[in-house]
Write a protein that holds these residues in place. Structure first.
Motif, PDB file in Angstrom:
ATOM      1  N   SER A  36     103.450   9.324  50.034  1.00  0.00           N
ATOM      2  CA  SER A  36     103.262  10.711  49.611  1.00  0.00           C
ATOM      3  C   SER A  36     102.701  10.712  48.196  1.00  0.00           C
ATOM      4  O   SER A  36     103.233  10.034  47.318  1.00  0.00           O
ATOM      5  CB  SER A  36     104.582  11.476  49.638  1.00  0.00           C
ATOM      6  OG  SER A  36     105.086  11.536  50.951  1.00  0.00           O
ATOM      7  N   VAL A  37     101.649  11.475  47.985  1.00  0.00           N
ATOM      8  CA  VAL A  37     101.010  11.545  46.678  1.00  0.00           C
ATOM      9  C   VAL A  37     100.962  13.005  46.246  1.00  0.00           C
ATOM     10  O   VAL A  37     100.608  13.877  47.026  1.00  0.00           O
ATOM     11  CB  VAL A  37      99.579  10.967  46.717  1.00  0.00           C
ATOM     12  CG1 VAL A  37      98.918  11.060  45.350  1.00  0.00           C
ATOM     13  CG2 VAL A  37      99.594   9.533  47.215  1.00  0.00           C
ATOM     14  N   VAL A  38     101.328  13.248  44.987  1.00  0.00           N
ATOM     15  CA  VAL A  38     101.196  14.571  44.387  1.00  0.00           C
ATOM     16  C   VAL A  38     100.123  14.455  43.316  1.00  0.00           C
ATOM     17  O   VAL A  38     100.206  13.595  42.432  1.00  0.00           O
ATOM     18  CB  VAL A  38     102.526  15.051  43.762  1.00  0.00           C
ATOM     19  CG1 VAL A  38     102.342  16.388  43.080  1.00  0.00           C
ATOM     20  CG2 VAL A  38     103.611  15.116  44.829  1.00  0.00           C
ATOM     21  N   ALA A  39      99.093  15.291  43.410  1.00  0.00           N
ATOM     22  CA  ALA A  39      97.974  15.238  42.478  1.00  0.00           C
ATOM     23  C   ALA A  39      97.514  16.653  42.166  1.00  0.00           C
ATOM     24  O   ALA A  39      98.013  17.623  42.739  1.00  0.00           O
ATOM     25  CB  ALA A  39      96.826  14.436  43.086  1.00  0.00           C
ATOM     26  N   SER A  40      96.561  16.751  41.270  1.00  0.00           N
ATOM     27  CA  SER A  40      95.962  18.050  40.983  1.00  0.00           C
ATOM     28  C   SER A  40      94.448  17.911  41.022  1.00  0.00           C
ATOM     29  O   SER A  40      93.911  16.827  40.788  1.00  0.00           O
ATOM     30  CB  SER A  40      96.410  18.563  39.609  1.00  0.00           C
ATOM     31  OG  SER A  40      95.882  17.732  38.595  1.00  0.00           O
ATOM     32  N   ARG A  75     100.729  11.509  53.085  1.00  0.00           N
ATOM     33  CA  ARG A  75     100.833  12.928  52.738  1.00  0.00           C
ATOM     34  C   ARG A  75     100.189  13.130  51.390  1.00  0.00           C
ATOM     35  O   ARG A  75     100.378  12.328  50.478  1.00  0.00           O
ATOM     36  CB  ARG A  75     102.292  13.357  52.699  1.00  0.00           C
ATOM     37  CG  ARG A  75     102.940  13.176  54.068  1.00  0.00           C
ATOM     38  CD  ARG A  75     104.307  13.762  54.174  1.00  0.00           C
ATOM     39  NE  ARG A  75     104.272  15.169  53.846  1.00  0.00           N
ATOM     40  CZ  ARG A  75     105.187  15.775  53.105  1.00  0.00           C
ATOM     41  NH1 ARG A  75     106.206  15.101  52.624  1.00  0.00           N
ATOM     42  NH2 ARG A  75     105.103  17.053  52.853  1.00  0.00           N
ATOM     43  N   TRP A  76      99.427  14.196  51.264  1.00  0.00           N
ATOM     44  CA  TRP A  76      98.754  14.519  50.009  1.00  0.00           C
ATOM     45  C   TRP A  76      99.104  15.944  49.638  1.00  0.00           C
ATOM     46  O   TRP A  76      98.857  16.864  50.402  1.00  0.00           O
ATOM     47  CB  TRP A  76      97.245  14.367  50.163  1.00  0.00           C
ATOM     48  CG  TRP A  76      96.569  14.375  48.835  1.00  0.00           C
ATOM     49  CD1 TRP A  76      96.122  15.468  48.152  1.00  0.00           C
ATOM     50  CD2 TRP A  76      96.278  13.258  48.014  1.00  0.00           C
ATOM     51  NE1 TRP A  76      95.573  15.094  46.948  1.00  0.00           N
ATOM     52  CE2 TRP A  76      95.659  13.727  46.844  1.00  0.00           C
ATOM     53  CE3 TRP A  76      96.500  11.886  48.147  1.00  0.00           C
ATOM     54  CZ2 TRP A  76      95.249  12.885  45.824  1.00  0.00           C
ATOM     55  CZ3 TRP A  76      96.089  11.052  47.130  1.00  0.00           C
ATOM     56  CH2 TRP A  76      95.462  11.558  45.985  1.00  0.00           C
ATOM     57  N   ALA A  99     103.201  18.669  56.887  1.00  0.00           N
ATOM     58  CA  ALA A  99     101.738  18.623  56.953  1.00  0.00           C
ATOM     59  C   ALA A  99     101.209  17.456  56.124  1.00  0.00           C
ATOM     60  O   ALA A  99     101.716  17.174  55.043  1.00  0.00           O
ATOM     61  CB  ALA A  99     101.144  19.937  56.465  1.00  0.00           C
ATOM     62  N   PRO A 100     100.177  16.775  56.621  1.00  0.00           N
ATOM     63  CA  PRO A 100      99.638  15.641  55.877  1.00  0.00           C
ATOM     64  C   PRO A 100      98.860  16.026  54.616  1.00  0.00           C
ATOM     65  O   PRO A 100      98.781  15.250  53.684  1.00  0.00           O
ATOM     66  CB  PRO A 100      98.731  14.944  56.879  1.00  0.00           C
ATOM     67  CG  PRO A 100      98.418  15.967  57.908  1.00  0.00           C
ATOM     68  CD  PRO A 100      99.558  16.931  57.923  1.00  0.00           C
TER      69      PRO A 100
END
Length: 163
Positions: A36-40, A75-76, A99-100
């Motif tokens: 899982s990656v959290v980005a902006s 997941r993004w 959701a991916p």
């Protein structure tokens, strides 16, 4: 992993993520795994949203991993860092979302939707005796395509190249 936003075209966070993926895969011993990656600024929800090329490239790399390895789930989550509740919203999504790919904009959750398309009837899609232009076609691929079109559908082909 949280990929921070930076002003450079290839910021350190996205570069570190991409370089870490091969190490992760070599250490992985099979079985189910979720990345899982959290980005902006990696997804444009509206036409005027700025994108970070580095984050978009990292998203592509992570997405392809999930497509290449069925037991690997990716997941993004793209967040709007200017929103005061981005961290809480991202945490909620990590815990409960399925959701991916998700874009969190303000208090809205945006997910891509795919619609089926109607395929053309079987056939080449080229018109018998048609005229076609191949640009950048003076190399091997362009020349081969031009010959195949001329033989296969009697096409007249113009090939343009540099110089």
């Amino acid at each position: 992993m949280v990929v921070p936003h930076a002003a450079s075209a290839w910021d350190a966070g996205a570069g570190e993520l991409i370089s870490a993926l091969p190490r992760l895969l070599s250490a992985w011993r099979g079985g189910r795994l979720t990345i899982s990656v959290v980005a902006s600024r990696s997804l444009a929800v509206g036409p005027s949203e700025p994108l970070s090329p580095a984050h978009a490239a990292a998203r592509g790399a992570v997405t392809v991993l999930g497509q290449e390895f069925p037991e690997l789930r990716t997941r993004w989550i793209d967040v709007e860092l200017a929103h005061p509740a981005w961290a809480e919203a991202a945490a909620d999504e990590l815990i409960s979302g399925a959701a991916p790919v998700i874009a969190l904009r303000g208090y809205q959750r945006k997910a891509p939707r795919y619609q089926p398309v109607t395929l053309l009837p079987a056939g080449s899609g080229f018109t018998e005796g048609g005229v076609y232009l191949i640009t950048g076609g003076t190399g091997g691929i362009g020349q081969g395509l031009a010959r195949a079109l001329a033989r296969g559908v009697g096409a007249r082909v113009a090939v343009l190249g540099q110089g």
